[in-house]
Scaffold this motif. Structure first.
Motif, PDB file in Angstrom:
ATOM      1  N   ILE A 109       0.741  -1.241   0.028  1.00 46.08           N
ATOM      2  CA  ILE A 109      -0.213   0.006  -0.013  1.00 46.08           C
ATOM      3  C   ILE A 109       0.765   1.388   0.066  1.00 46.08           C
ATOM      4  O   ILE A 109       0.660   2.360  -0.666  1.00 46.08           O
ATOM      5  N   LEU A 110       1.954   1.187   0.877  1.00 44.42           N
ATOM      6  CA  LEU A 110       2.842   2.326   0.776  1.00 44.42           C
ATOM      7  C   LEU A 110       3.366   2.713  -0.437  1.00 44.42           C
ATOM      8  O   LEU A 110       3.632   3.694  -1.060  1.00 44.42           O
ATOM      9  N   THR A 111       3.688   1.617  -1.330  1.00 40.51           N
ATOM     10  CA  THR A 111       4.366   1.504  -2.341  1.00 40.51           C
ATOM     11  C   THR A 111       3.440   2.237  -3.584  1.00 40.51           C
ATOM     12  O   THR A 111       3.762   3.078  -4.315  1.00 40.51           O
ATOM     13  N   HIS A 112       2.178   1.701  -3.419  1.00 38.50           N
ATOM     14  CA  HIS A 112       1.079   2.335  -4.251  1.00 38.50           C
ATOM     15  C   HIS A 112       0.949   3.487  -4.135  1.00 38.50           C
ATOM     16  O   HIS A 112       0.661   4.520  -5.089  1.00 38.50           O
ATOM     17  N   ILE A 113       0.918   4.118  -2.990  1.00 42.52           N
ATOM     18  CA  ILE A 113       0.830   5.654  -2.642  1.00 42.52           C
ATOM     19  C   ILE A 113       1.926   6.457  -3.174  1.00 42.52           C
ATOM     20  O   ILE A 113       1.509   7.506  -3.914  1.00 42.52           O
ATOM     21  N   ALA A 114       3.035   5.958  -3.000  1.00 44.55           N
ATOM     22  CA  ALA A 114       4.321   6.619  -3.611  1.00 44.55           C
ATOM     23  C   ALA A 114       4.115   6.839  -5.087  1.00 44.55           C
ATOM     24  O   ALA A 114       4.706   7.626  -5.647  1.00 44.55           O
ATOM     25  N   ARG A 115       4.012   5.461  -5.693  1.00 42.06           N
ATOM     26  CA  ARG A 115       3.890   5.637  -7.095  1.00 42.06           C
ATOM     27  C   ARG A 115       2.457   6.528  -7.754  1.00 42.06           C
ATOM     28  O   ARG A 115       2.872   7.122  -8.689  1.00 42.06           O
TER      29      ARG A 115
ATOM     30  N   LEU B 195       9.209   1.039  -0.846  1.00 42.81           N
ATOM     31  CA  LEU B 195       9.594   2.693  -0.879  1.00 42.81           C
ATOM     32  C   LEU B 195      10.810   3.158  -1.582  1.00 42.81           C
ATOM     33  O   LEU B 195      11.110   3.828  -2.624  1.00 42.81           O
ATOM     34  N   ARG B 196      11.907   2.538  -0.893  1.00 43.27           N
ATOM     35  CA  ARG B 196      13.101   2.880  -1.212  1.00 43.27           C
ATOM     36  C   ARG B 196      13.602   2.332  -2.616  1.00 43.27           C
ATOM     37  O   ARG B 196      14.232   2.755  -3.392  1.00 43.27           O
ATOM     38  N   GLU B 197      12.941   1.204  -3.109  1.00 45.14           N
ATOM     39  CA  GLU B 197      13.305   0.562  -4.184  1.00 45.14           C
ATOM     40  C   GLU B 197      12.934   1.283  -5.406  1.00 45.14           C
ATOM     41  O   GLU B 197      13.256   1.240  -6.548  1.00 45.14           O
ATOM     42  N   ILE B 198      11.636   2.024  -5.336  1.00 47.78           N
ATOM     43  CA  ILE B 198      11.444   2.622  -6.363  1.00 47.78           C
ATOM     44  C   ILE B 198      11.762   4.128  -6.355  1.00 47.78           C
ATOM     45  O   ILE B 198      11.114   4.926  -6.837  1.00 47.78           O
TER      46      ILE B 198
ATOM     47  N   GLY C   9      14.184  -9.693   7.753  1.00 45.65           N
ATOM     48  CA  GLY C   9      12.873  -9.854   7.137  1.00 45.65           C
ATOM     49  C   GLY C   9      12.859 -10.292   5.694  1.00 45.65           C
ATOM     50  O   GLY C   9      13.721 -10.674   5.019  1.00 45.65           O
ATOM     51  N   GLU C  10      11.592 -10.386   5.150  1.00 48.28           N
ATOM     52  CA  GLU C  10      11.370 -10.976   3.792  1.00 48.28           C
ATOM     53  C   GLU C  10      11.611  -9.973   2.920  1.00 48.28           C
ATOM     54  O   GLU C  10      11.237  -8.701   2.894  1.00 48.28           O
ATOM     55  N   PRO C  11      12.335 -10.072   1.589  1.00 43.89           N
ATOM     56  CA  PRO C  11      12.566  -9.189   0.561  1.00 43.89           C
ATOM     57  C   PRO C  11      11.240  -8.741   0.116  1.00 43.89           C
ATOM     58  O   PRO C  11      10.109  -9.491   0.048  1.00 43.89           O
ATOM     59  N   PHE C  12      11.104  -7.508  -0.053  1.00 43.54           N
ATOM     60  CA  PHE C  12      10.039  -6.939  -0.874  1.00 43.54           C
ATOM     61  C   PHE C  12       9.510  -7.431  -1.886  1.00 43.54           C
ATOM     62  O   PHE C  12      10.346  -7.580  -2.915  1.00 43.54           O
ATOM     63  N   ASN C  13       8.356  -7.733  -2.219  1.00 35.33           N
ATOM     64  CA  ASN C  13       7.746  -8.362  -3.509  1.00 35.33           C
ATOM     65  C   ASN C  13       6.971  -7.446  -4.218  1.00 35.33           C
ATOM     66  O   ASN C  13       5.682  -7.075  -3.717  1.00 35.33           O
ATOM     67  N   ALA C  14       7.270  -6.589  -5.297  1.00 39.49           N
ATOM     68  CA  ALA C  14       6.383  -5.599  -5.997  1.00 39.49           C
ATOM     69  C   ALA C  14       5.059  -6.220  -6.475  1.00 39.49           C
ATOM     70  O   ALA C  14       4.458  -5.728  -6.752  1.00 39.49           O
TER      71      ALA C  14
END
Length: 377
Positions: free
Chosen positions: A47-53, A80-83, A234-239
């Motif tokens: 969700i955080l990544t969706h908001i940033a995009r 977030l950091r990856e994008i 932790g688990e790697p982020f899975n986009a």
């Protein structure tokens, strides 16, 4: 740090899986208020990544800026950091509120962020009205993080331009988070029906094995998990992480029982509170009964220092109790402790006790035995 999650009973596991094709619409769940828009996601980090995009597309920015509290799981920010999102951390107070004085200083030294994240820690209401006033004045999107809240209550979910809940953190579900949005740029649903029909085989297998294994084996497994000070990668982020139909179906089954679930969690937290109060020691409940709200996320104990926290944690972990510490902090928080003292103190002195699937008849004697052990270590 390993974080535990509830395990479904056999009926919920069977019927939740069987009714996977009847997943609820996000807007029809109890987490969506006032006819707002809502979208299913796998978890809070997506969700955080969706908001940033969405903000990057709306503003034409390659790297929007988001301000997060310093007491925040770093693993949740990987997407977030990856994008390319610029992540800045603001300090919080002991009351788990933004340190507004420090934030005013940040505004003088840095550019105004595009989004400001307010966290309702452990289901405790943060002052969302004040955060909303700050965001209106600064022209910033307010995002309410209600991942620890079983349901919306009080001011939780009423002031943000976007609010997200993570039912999978508090209910026995493999995944499932809901973004409630009041900003047109966040409204696009990024998942198609076909994509959502994936099956969480690993989760299903683990839950079935977990229910078949005797308690002694499960307690032994708990004893082998990392100790209090450990920050796990932790688990790697899975986009491409997608919400599963089974996850949505199981959350839908629980949605009609939220009041009952909240009552059970509250009773368990009260039993932990009574056990600690009865047996004394240098430990105190971190939140009052009113502060923890109608559905505590965990029962939280504040220790006077890290050494005491480790003793308490080890005593309960040795008994096979699913006790936890805060998962992790961003590396920059540790390297600038003078600016983020409260986040470091909370990470190093808070111990979390389960309030789900705890047998109340054995809680008191186990707590008494562990507290006696902790005094002797």
């Amino acid at each position: 740090m390993h974080t535990f999650s509830p395990s479904p009973d056999w009926s919920d596991l069977f019927f939740g899986t069987l009714s996977a094709l009847k997943r609820p619409n996000a807007q029809e769940t109890p987490w969506c208020l006032n006819n707002d828009g809502a979208i299913w996601f796998a978890g809070g980090s997506t969700i955080l990544t969706h908001i940033a995009r969405a903000f990057a597309n709306d503003l034409g920015k390659i790297s929007p800026t988001i301000w997060l509290p310093d007491y925040f799981c770093d693993s949740a920010t990987r997407g977030l950091r990856e994008i390319g999102t610029e992540v800045q951390h603001y300090p919080i107070t002991k009351a788990l509120e933004p340190d507004w004085q420090a934030i005013d200083h940040m505004l003088k030294d840095q550019r105004v962020p595009d989004a400001f994240l307010l966290v309702h820690y452990f289901g405790k209401e943060a002052d969302a009205a004040r955060a909303a006033a700050f965001c209106r004045e600064a022209g910033v999107l307010l995002v309410e993080d209600a991942a620890h809240a079983l349901m919306a209550y009080g001011d939780i979910g009423r002031h943000g331009d976007a609010v997200f809940y993570c039912p999978h953190k508090v209910l026995a579900s493999p995944d499932g988070a809901i973004l409630v949005h009041r900003h047109p740029q966040l409204a696009s649903n990024v998942f198609s029906k076909q994509q959502r029909d994936n099956v969480p085989w690993t989760w299903l297998t683990r839950r079935i094995v977990q229910k078949l294994l005797p308690d002694a084996v499960l307690r032994h497994r708990v004893r082998q998990l990392p100790r209090f000070p450990t920050d796990l990668p932790g688990e790697p982020f899975n986009a491409k992480a997608l919400p599963t139909s089974i996850g949505q179906s199981m959350i839908g089954r629980y949605a009609d029982r939220l009041t009952e679930i909240a009552t059970n969690r509250k009773h368990t937290a009260a039993s932990w509170r009574l056990a600690f109060r009865a047996h004394g020691g240098p430990y105190a409940a971190f939140l009052s009964e009113a502060e923890e709200g109608p559905a505590p996320y965990r029962f939280i104990v504040k220790c006077p220092d890290t050494a005491m926290a480790i003793k308490l944690f080890d005593a309960f972990r040795t008994e096979g109790v699913a006790v936890e510490s805060w998962p992790d902090l961003a590396p920059e928080i540790r390297t600038t402790e003078a600016t983020h003292q409260m986040a470091v103190e909370l990470r190093d002195t808070l111990v979390f006790f389960p309030v789900f699937q705890v047998r109340l008849e054995i809680l008191e004697p186990v707590a008494k035995r562990c507290l006696q052990i902790a005094r002797c270590i």
